[in-house]
Motif scaffolding. Structure first.
Motif, short mmCIF file in Angstrom:
data_model
loop_
_atom_site.label_atom_id
_atom_site.label_comp_id
_atom_site.label_asym_id
_atom_site.label_seq_id
_atom_site.Cartn_x
_atom_site.Cartn_y
_atom_site.Cartn_z
N ARG A 1 -12.03 -0.58 -6.45
CA ARG A 1 -10.60 -0.29 -6.41
C ARG A 1 -10.01 -0.74 -5.08
NH1 ARG A 1 -10.21 6.36 -5.64
NH2 ARG A 1 -10.66 6.37 -3.40
N SER A 2 -8.67 -0.89 -5.08
CA SER A 2 -7.93 -1.21 -3.86
C SER A 2 -6.58 -0.52 -3.95
CB SER A 2 -7.74 -2.72 -3.72
OG SER A 2 -6.93 -3.22 -4.76
N ASP A 3 -5.83 -0.50 -2.85
CA ASP A 3 -4.51 0.11 -2.92
C ASP A 3 -3.40 -0.93 -2.84
OD1 ASP A 3 -4.72 -0.55 -0.27
OD2 ASP A 3 -4.04 1.38 0.50
N TRP B 1 -4.28 4.07 -6.86
CA TRP B 1 -5.24 2.98 -6.75
C TRP B 1 -5.07 1.96 -7.88
CZ3 TRP B 1 -7.79 3.00 -2.30
CH2 TRP B 1 -7.96 4.20 -1.64
N ARG C 1 -2.06 8.86 0.32
CA ARG C 1 -1.39 7.88 -0.54
C ARG C 1 -0.50 8.59 -1.52
NH1 ARG C 1 -6.24 5.85 0.94
NH2 ARG C 1 -6.28 3.64 1.53
N TYR D 1 -7.43 -0.51 -10.06
CA TYR D 1 -8.85 -0.62 -10.37
C TYR D 1 -9.18 -1.94 -11.05
CZ TYR D 1 -9.45 4.30 -9.23
OH TYR D 1 -9.49 5.51 -8.58
N SER E 1 0.84 -1.19 0.00
CA SER E 1 0.00 0.00 0.00
C SER E 1 0.88 1.25 0.00
CB SER E 1 -0.90 0.00 1.23
OG SER E 1 -1.56 1.24 1.37
#
Length: 400
Positions: A396-398, A187, A90, A189, A69
């Motif tokens: 989405r995620s990091d 991010w 971020r 996606y 992350s």
């Protein structure tokens, strides 16, 4: 970078032994069975550059930067004991690749380095300070690969390709190369949720009459209970006014109203999501577009959801030209209107987005699987028969 393709070519020339590199990759990419760079033809093959036929492709060794992350925060030390936690943010994402370039001779290797540098520099003949889109598979794809596909945005070269090792074999040359990409959007996606992929014909929406300004009159903010009426709190300093839509309508008008729904069970439980609005204005200019979002955790009938005070947010746009194609992309937090310019081709402009009551706009992020009701409103008098719109929701995620 297609290790499956490179493996087939290398085996055909006895440069490497056969490897099972994601057998489902050709199907996911809609490729025919691989034969050789000229017959297929490979993406790097150029009939004007004969030595390009002696380049057999790029095979991945390793990549880092996806599994970590980019979230961090810097606590601010207080004068006394302890610290203020600070704002979590971020940063950009750095992706470090190590790959093999496979070539039959030094001319092929020279071309491979030229091609790789050019491919990493961005979209051909375009170039952009904002970077490009990077598509990757999180694991070996199956079927059409949709569920394994991931996207990163604002990607560009941070460190150009560097050759770190070269092996000369009787059959050809294997060169190890490293390079680093940077993604300014941190991010990762997924593909949009399939529930909301359909287009809505705006002219088919219900005909309703209402005043966009009047619907907010009953939205009253609560008064702080600690306020002393006999000793009011001193007023805060005057803040700079927030720009408001100069054409925000007053008075009643007829609108076309279309509603689309997303059930909570169709949203990923642990991934937040952002919307992408696409609209085609059609044959006439469209004046006043309102797209409104409501949370719908009980999965009720979205045609009965109409309380503007409970809406999450609005996307409002005063004007779209005839033939204009609008994209409001929550992934990159950008908006664009593309329109035809006759023989000169297509031009694009950045529209001003407004929020509720024509005020400031904030990019919506849906962090919980609450379900959604999405209302699309356009003035009836300016809605063309061929105007249409759709709203996508992209998880989405990091890390990935």
């Amino acid at each position: 970078m297609n290790s499956a393709r490179a493996s087939v070519y290398a085996e055909a020339y006895c440069l490497l032994e056969s490897c099972e590199w994601c057998p489902g990759l050709p199907e996911a990419l809609d490729d025919m069975p691989y034969v050789d760079p000229v017959t297929d033809p490979a993406p790097w093959y150029d009939s004007a550059v004969p030595e390009s036929a002696n380049f057999l492709g790029v095979m991945g060794l390793s990549v880092s930067g996806f599994s970590a992350s980019t979230l961090s925060r810097d606590p601010i030390q207080l004068v006394g004991d302890g610290a203020a936690l600070g704002i979590a943010r971020r940063s950009h994402r750095e992706l470090v690749y190590s790959v093999l370039l496979l070539a039959l001779d030094e001319c092929g290797l020279s071309y491979a380095l030229e091609w790789l540098a050019a491919a990493l520099s961005g979209a051909p003949c375009e170039g952009s300070c904002g970077g490009d889109e990077l598509g990757v598979y999180a694991c070996c794809p199956t079927g059409d690969g949709t569920s394994q596909l991931r996207h990163l945005y604002g990607v560009g070269v941070m460190r150009s390709p560097q050759m770190t090792n070269v092996r000369y074999l009787d059959e050809g040359i294997i060169a190890e190369v490293t390079f680093t990409l940077a993604a300014v959007v941190p991010w990762i996606y997924r593909e949009p949720l399939t529930t909301l992929t359909g287009w809505v014909d705006l002219v088919d929406g219900d005909l309703v009459t209402f005043d966009p300004d009047e619907v907010y009159e009953d939205c009253v903010e609560g008064t702080p209970c600690l306020e002393d009426p006999n000793c009011p709190t001193p007023p805060l300093p005057i803040r700079a006014p927030v720009p408001v839509d100069a054409c925000y309508p007053t008075g009643s008008a007829e609108f076309r109203r279309s509603v689309v729904a997303l059930s909570p069970v169709d949203q990923p439980e642990w991934l937040e999501a952002v919307p992408v609005l696409e609209l085609e204005a059609g044959a006439t200019a469209l004046r006043r577009l309102i797209v409104r979002f409501w949370a719908n955790p009980l999965d009720t009938d979205c045609t009965e959801v109409a309380d503007p005070c409970a809406a999450c947010t609005d996307i409002q746009i005063p004007y779209l030209p005839a033939g204009g194609k609008l994209t409001v992309d929550g992934r990159t937090q950008t908006a664009e209107v593309a329109c035809s310019e006759g023989s000169l081709g297509a031009g694009s402009s950045t529209p001003i987005l407004y929020g509720p009551q024509g005020g400031s706009f904030e990019w919506p992020i849906f962090s919980c699987p609450t379900g959604l009701c999405i209302e699309i409103l356009s003035t009836s008098a300016t809605t063309a028969a061929d105007a249409r719109a759709r709203v996508l929701l992209v998880p989405r995620s990091d890390v990935g």
